[in-house]
Design a protein around this motif. Structure first.
Motif, PDB file in Angstrom:
ATOM      1  N   GLN A   1       0.573  -7.357  -0.028  1.00 11.18           N
ATOM      2  CA  GLN A   1      -0.182  -6.557  -0.700  1.00 11.18           C
ATOM      3  C   GLN A   1      -0.672  -5.235  -0.095  1.00 11.18           C
ATOM      4  O   GLN A   1       0.012  -4.171  -0.854  1.00 11.18           O
ATOM      5  CB  GLN A   1      -1.275  -7.402  -1.359  1.00 11.18           C
ATOM      6  CG  GLN A   1      -1.787  -8.206  -1.402  1.00 11.18           C
ATOM      7  CD  GLN A   1      -0.693  -9.427  -0.136  1.00 11.18           C
ATOM      8  OE1 GLN A   1      -1.078  -9.137   0.836  1.00 11.18           O
ATOM      9  NE2 GLN A   1      -0.924 -11.101  -1.447  1.00 11.18           N
TER      10      GLN A   1
ATOM     11  N   VAL B   1       2.741  -2.996  -0.968  1.00 14.95           N
ATOM     12  CA  VAL B   1       2.991  -3.003  -2.592  1.00 14.95           C
ATOM     13  C   VAL B   1       1.628  -1.504  -2.866  1.00 14.95           C
ATOM     14  O   VAL B   1       2.564  -0.734  -3.798  1.00 14.95           O
ATOM     15  CB  VAL B   1       2.644  -4.255  -3.637  1.00 14.95           C
ATOM     16  CG1 VAL B   1       2.405  -3.499  -4.919  1.00 14.95           C
ATOM     17  CG2 VAL B   1       3.758  -5.042  -3.112  1.00 14.95           C
ATOM     18  N   LYS B   2       0.795  -1.432  -2.226  1.00 15.42           N
ATOM     19  CA  LYS B   2       0.389  -0.312  -2.236  1.00 15.42           C
ATOM     20  C   LYS B   2       0.626   0.529  -1.804  1.00 15.42           C
ATOM     21  O   LYS B   2       0.581   1.569  -3.036  1.00 15.42           O
ATOM     22  CB  LYS B   2      -1.559  -1.030  -1.843  1.00 15.42           C
ATOM     23  CG  LYS B   2      -2.965  -0.056  -2.380  1.00 15.42           C
ATOM     24  CD  LYS B   2      -3.929  -0.236  -1.268  1.00 15.42           C
ATOM     25  CE  LYS B   2      -4.618   0.449  -1.912  1.00 15.42           C
ATOM     26  NZ  LYS B   2      -6.361   0.467  -0.838  1.00 15.42           N
TER      27      LYS B   2
ATOM     28  N   GLN C   1       5.406   5.615  -5.676  1.00 14.87           N
ATOM     29  CA  GLN C   1       5.414   5.721  -6.342  1.00 14.87           C
ATOM     30  C   GLN C   1       5.130   7.092  -7.543  1.00 14.87           C
ATOM     31  O   GLN C   1       4.835   7.738  -8.424  1.00 14.87           O
ATOM     32  CB  GLN C   1       5.883   4.929  -7.615  1.00 14.87           C
ATOM     33  CG  GLN C   1       6.580   5.028  -8.776  1.00 14.87           C
ATOM     34  CD  GLN C   1       7.021   3.710  -9.970  1.00 14.87           C
ATOM     35  OE1 GLN C   1       6.228   2.301  -9.110  1.00 14.87           O
ATOM     36  NE2 GLN C   1       7.415   2.808 -10.742  1.00 14.87           N
ATOM     37  N   THR C   2       3.632   6.554  -8.076  1.00 10.89           N
ATOM     38  CA  THR C   2       2.618   7.581  -7.881  1.00 10.89           C
ATOM     39  C   THR C   2       3.144   9.242  -7.880  1.00 10.89           C
ATOM     40  O   THR C   2       2.880  10.190  -8.726  1.00 10.89           O
ATOM     41  CB  THR C   2       1.419   7.469  -8.538  1.00 10.89           C
ATOM     42  OG1 THR C   2       1.232   5.934  -8.204  1.00 10.89           O
ATOM     43  CG2 THR C   2       0.212   8.086  -9.044  1.00 10.89           C
TER      44      THR C   2
ATOM     45  N   ASP D   1       3.211   2.049  -4.861  1.00  5.28           N
ATOM     46  CA  ASP D   1       3.186   2.029  -5.351  1.00  5.28           C
ATOM     47  C   ASP D   1       2.377   3.798  -5.996  1.00  5.28           C
ATOM     48  O   ASP D   1       2.088   3.903  -6.719  1.00  5.28           O
ATOM     49  CB  ASP D   1       1.393   1.165  -6.045  1.00  5.28           C
ATOM     50  CG  ASP D   1       2.091  -0.059  -6.741  1.00  5.28           C
ATOM     51  OD1 ASP D   1       2.783  -0.116  -6.752  1.00  5.28           O
ATOM     52  OD2 ASP D   1       1.609  -1.098  -7.089  1.00  5.28           O
ATOM     53  N   ARG D   2       1.375   3.843  -4.387  1.00  6.34           N
ATOM     54  CA  ARG D   2       1.071   5.331  -4.187  1.00  6.34           C
ATOM     55  C   ARG D   2       2.322   5.881  -3.969  1.00  6.34           C
ATOM     56  O   ARG D   2       1.695   7.312  -4.547  1.00  6.34           O
ATOM     57  CB  ARG D   2       0.160   5.158  -3.524  1.00  6.34           C
ATOM     58  CG  ARG D   2      -0.977   5.030  -3.266  1.00  6.34           C
ATOM     59  CD  ARG D   2      -2.007   5.365  -2.322  1.00  6.34           C
ATOM     60  NE  ARG D   2      -1.888   5.234  -0.975  1.00  6.34           N
ATOM     61  CZ  ARG D   2      -2.311   3.946  -0.327  1.00  6.34           C
ATOM     62  NH1 ARG D   2      -2.827   3.136  -1.000  1.00  6.34           N
ATOM     63  NH2 ARG D   2      -2.028   3.877   0.978  1.00  6.34           N
TER      64      ARG D   2
END
Length: 102
Positions: free
Chosen positions: A85, A88-89, A95-96, A92-93
């Motif tokens: 997790q 993934v976090k 990718q943002t 995700d950051r």
């Protein structure tokens, strides 16, 4: 660009040197663009140089963000391991942040 949940990341001397080198190269490309414009160069030549400059800055931005992600993941390992997790976090950051550069 900073995430309030994430501590500020410090660059290693090697990474900082690499980023500074890349920024100096981009600075030289910008100066070249200015000269092309001043000299009245062909628009196609200016566009090619502008694209190369943009690529150099984009590459620098990506490397900086990868360094941040690596440091976030390494910090998680020091805290007893990185959970899926958490990975993934972080991704995700990343990718943002990278998505904002387009």
């Amino acid at each position: 660009m900073s995430d309030p949940d994430t501590p500020a990341a410090q660059l290693t001397a090697e990474r900082k040197a690499d980023l500074m080198h890349r920024l100096r190269r981009a600075e030289g490309q910008v100066r070249g663009l200015q000269k092309l414009l001043e000299d009245g160069a062909d628009c196609t030549k200016i566009a090619q140089q502008l694209l190369a400059t943009r690529h150099a800055l984009d590459s620098t931005y990506v490397r900086l963000n990868l360094s941040v992600a690596e440091q976030e993941l390494a910090a998680g390992q020091c805290d007893g391991g990185v959970s899926p997790q958490a990975v993934v976090k972080v991704l995700d950051r990343l990718q943002t942040r990278l998505g904002r550069s387009r």
